[in-house]
Design a protein around this motif. Structure first.
Motif, PDB file in Angstrom:
ATOM      1  N   PRO A 148       0.826  -1.210   0.000  1.00  0.00           N
ATOM      2  CA  PRO A 148       0.000   0.000   0.000  1.00  0.00           C
ATOM      3  C   PRO A 148       0.857   1.255   0.000  1.00  0.00           C
ATOM      4  O   PRO A 148       2.086   1.197   0.068  1.00  0.00           O
ATOM      5  CB  PRO A 148      -0.785  -0.125   1.311  1.00  0.00           C
ATOM      6  N   VAL A 149       0.188   2.405  -0.083  1.00  0.00           N
ATOM      7  CA  VAL A 149       0.885   3.682   0.033  1.00  0.00           C
ATOM      8  C   VAL A 149       1.542   3.731   1.413  1.00  0.00           C
ATOM      9  O   VAL A 149       0.877   3.482   2.424  1.00  0.00           O
ATOM     10  CB  VAL A 149      -0.101   4.854  -0.117  1.00  0.00           C
ATOM     11  N   PRO A 150       2.841   4.005   1.503  1.00  0.00           N
ATOM     12  CA  PRO A 150       3.519   4.016   2.805  1.00  0.00           C
ATOM     13  C   PRO A 150       2.913   5.051   3.748  1.00  0.00           C
ATOM     14  O   PRO A 150       2.461   6.123   3.321  1.00  0.00           O
ATOM     15  CB  PRO A 150       4.964   4.386   2.443  1.00  0.00           C
ATOM     16  N   ALA A 157      -3.113   9.425  -1.809  1.00  0.00           N
ATOM     17  CA  ALA A 157      -3.649   8.378  -2.669  1.00  0.00           C
ATOM     18  C   ALA A 157      -4.338   7.340  -1.792  1.00  0.00           C
ATOM     19  O   ALA A 157      -4.122   7.295  -0.581  1.00  0.00           O
ATOM     20  CB  ALA A 157      -2.533   7.738  -3.499  1.00  0.00           C
ATOM     21  N   PHE A 158      -5.139   6.505  -2.424  1.00  0.00           N
ATOM     22  CA  PHE A 158      -5.969   5.561  -1.664  1.00  0.00           C
ATOM     23  C   PHE A 158      -5.755   4.144  -2.167  1.00  0.00           C
ATOM     24  O   PHE A 158      -5.594   3.897  -3.360  1.00  0.00           O
ATOM     25  CB  PHE A 158      -7.444   5.964  -1.781  1.00  0.00           C
ATOM     26  N   ASN A 159      -5.743   3.210  -1.212  1.00  0.00           N
ATOM     27  CA  ASN A 159      -5.485   1.804  -1.513  1.00  0.00           C
ATOM     28  C   ASN A 159      -6.798   1.054  -1.715  1.00  0.00           C
ATOM     29  O   ASN A 159      -7.713   1.165  -0.906  1.00  0.00           O
ATOM     30  CB  ASN A 159      -4.730   1.144  -0.350  1.00  0.00           C
ATOM     31  N   SER A 272      -5.158   4.654  -6.358  1.00  0.00           N
ATOM     32  CA  SER A 272      -5.681   5.750  -7.174  1.00  0.00           C
ATOM     33  C   SER A 272      -5.747   7.025  -6.352  1.00  0.00           C
ATOM     34  O   SER A 272      -5.540   7.005  -5.128  1.00  0.00           O
ATOM     35  CB  SER A 272      -7.079   5.393  -7.703  1.00  0.00           C
ATOM     36  N   THR A 273      -6.038   8.119  -7.002  1.00  0.00           N
ATOM     37  CA  THR A 273      -6.185   9.389  -6.297  1.00  0.00           C
ATOM     38  C   THR A 273      -7.589   9.564  -5.749  1.00  0.00           C
ATOM     39  O   THR A 273      -7.882  10.561  -5.105  1.00  0.00           O
ATOM     40  CB  THR A 273      -5.874  10.576  -7.243  1.00  0.00           C
ATOM     41  N   GLU A 274      -8.461   8.579  -5.995  1.00  0.00           N
ATOM     42  CA  GLU A 274      -9.844   8.667  -5.558  1.00  0.00           C
ATOM     43  C   GLU A 274     -10.082   7.744  -4.369  1.00  0.00           C
ATOM     44  O   GLU A 274      -9.672   6.583  -4.374  1.00  0.00           O
ATOM     45  CB  GLU A 274     -10.794   8.269  -6.687  1.00  0.00           C
ATOM     46  N   MET A 317     -10.699  -0.537   1.920  1.00  0.00           N
ATOM     47  CA  MET A 317     -11.096   0.449   0.933  1.00  0.00           C
ATOM     48  C   MET A 317     -10.806   1.864   1.366  1.00  0.00           C
ATOM     49  O   MET A 317     -10.692   2.766   0.556  1.00  0.00           O
ATOM     50  CB  MET A 317     -12.589   0.294   0.620  1.00  0.00           C
ATOM     51  N   THR A 318     -10.686   2.083   2.669  1.00  0.00           N
ATOM     52  CA  THR A 318     -10.424   3.440   3.150  1.00  0.00           C
ATOM     53  C   THR A 318      -8.980   3.660   3.544  1.00  0.00           C
ATOM     54  O   THR A 318      -8.555   4.775   3.768  1.00  0.00           O
ATOM     55  CB  THR A 318     -11.309   3.761   4.382  1.00  0.00           C
ATOM     56  N   GLY A 319      -8.223   2.567   3.629  1.00  0.00           N
ATOM     57  CA  GLY A 319      -6.831   2.699   4.058  1.00  0.00           C
ATOM     58  C   GLY A 319      -6.704   2.885   5.548  1.00  0.00           C
ATOM     59  O   GLY A 319      -5.659   3.232   6.056  1.00  0.00           O
ATOM     60  N   ALA A 320      -7.808   2.610   6.311  1.00  0.00           N
ATOM     61  CA  ALA A 320      -7.760   2.788   7.755  1.00  0.00           C
ATOM     62  C   ALA A 320      -6.893   1.726   8.392  1.00  0.00           C
ATOM     63  O   ALA A 320      -6.803   0.602   7.915  1.00  0.00           O
ATOM     64  CB  ALA A 320      -9.178   2.702   8.333  1.00  0.00           C
TER      65      ALA A 320
END
Length: 324
Positions: A148-150, A157-159, A272-274, A317-320
């Motif tokens: 994922p994004v570090p 950005a979102f994973n 993605s950026t969304e 979906m939220t990267g939480a």
């Protein structure tokens, strides 16, 4: 307010300095500094201050950066929506892929996009940090990665989790036959080629070998997964790979399955950026990954309909972060 100047300020704040932002924007540092000075004159307040050799945001700069982040986030969404509308023109859909993602998996995910005559696919592979910078500058629509994004990344950005697959070992026929007898103890002292040390799979494999107290003879480390498999298939040694692409690996490289590495898994992400994927092509890739990976008997989506399973999927979906 000049939005071009605002974007330059936003880039400097995001990438941590004038020099790095100028490199990403392909501008000279002097030009970039001048544009930001013009922005500060227009606003009438300083947005950046010099602290030692570093630039830091002022209080007003932090507020401006927050608004700019929202503004350019909306611009990204607007661009995605407009590009997806029929126009009779070919749209370039640009995807970045990290080196650790199997090429066969990437091909299966992206090939359906080429069936659409209005889409021209452009794919490149690089390190994740480079791809994220390209994504932030809107030079990519999507990144497919093995991590994922570090945390703490300057790129917003979102994973989106595509799926998980267990890891297996493969080897040329004679070596595979020998290693299958008494596996995994048979690996002790065996030759092996492995992914580069920056890869998730390398860390997973090292931990697994330490857990089983196995000392293999590592004869090569490769950042390029295809090159690692080629060396392994030529006789250099056994190599790890996702079991989800077992049939492709055995067919393409002429090797055989040795055994599963119990415990470690490889997880793949679309970045993605969304926060919620709205681009139709991104939505298609996510849906295809769900169908393709869940159809594989070796891949676990980990999406049970229990409350805990739903919570896990929401976190993905939220990267939480996970809670314990």
């Amino acid at each position: 307010m000049n939005l071009k100047h605002l974007r330059y300020f936003w880039a400097v704040a995001r990438f941590g300095g004038v020099s790095r932002a100028a490199e990403k924007l392909e501008l000279s540092p002097q030009t970039l500094s001048g544009q930001i000075a013009d922005l500060q004159l227009d606003i009438g307040v300083a947005l950046l201050k010099q602290v030692g050799r570093r630039l830091e945001l002022t209080d007003a700069g932090r507020v401006a950066y927050s608004y700019a982040d929202e503004i350019f986030g909306l611009v990204d969404e607007l661009g995605a929506q407009v590009r997806s509308m029929p126009s009779g023109r070919t749209r370039m859909f640009r995807v970045g892929i990290t080196d650790a993602v199997p090429r066969s998996l990437a091909c299966r995910l992206l090939a359906p996009l080429m069936e659409n005559e209005s889409i021209r696919l452009s794919a490149s592979h690089e390190r994740l940090d480079v791809l994220l910078a390209e994504l932030a500058l809107h030079r990519l629509e999507l990144v497919i990665a093995d991590r994922p994004v570090p945390g703490g990344s300057a790129v917003k950005a979102f994973n989106h989790v595509l799926g998980d697959t267990t890891i297996a070992l493969f080897a040329p026929r004679a070596l595979a036959k020998r290693l299958r007898r008494g596996f995994p103890a048979s690996l002790d002292g065996a030759p092996m080629v492995v992914p580069g040390r920056d890869s998730v799979m390398y860390e997973q494999l090292r931990s697994w070998l330490e857990l089983h107290r196995l000392k293999v003879r590592i004869v090569g480390e490769f950042d390029d997964g295809g090159l690692m498999k080629t060396f392994g298939a030529s006789g250099a040694g056994a190599f790890p790979a996702p079991i989800a692409v077992r049939s492709e690996i055995e067919r393409q490289y002429g090797v055989e399955f040795v055994g599963d590495i119990d415990g470690p898994t490889e997880r793949y992400y679309a970045i993605s950026t969304e926060r919620r994927a709205t681009d139709p092509q991104v939505v298609k890739i996510l849906a295809l990954a769900g169908d393709m990976l869940s159809d594989s008997p070796w891949v676990q989506k980990n999406e049970p309909s229990t409350p805990s399973g739903v919570a896990r999927q929401q976190r993905r979906m939220t990267g939480a972060p996970r809670t314990r």
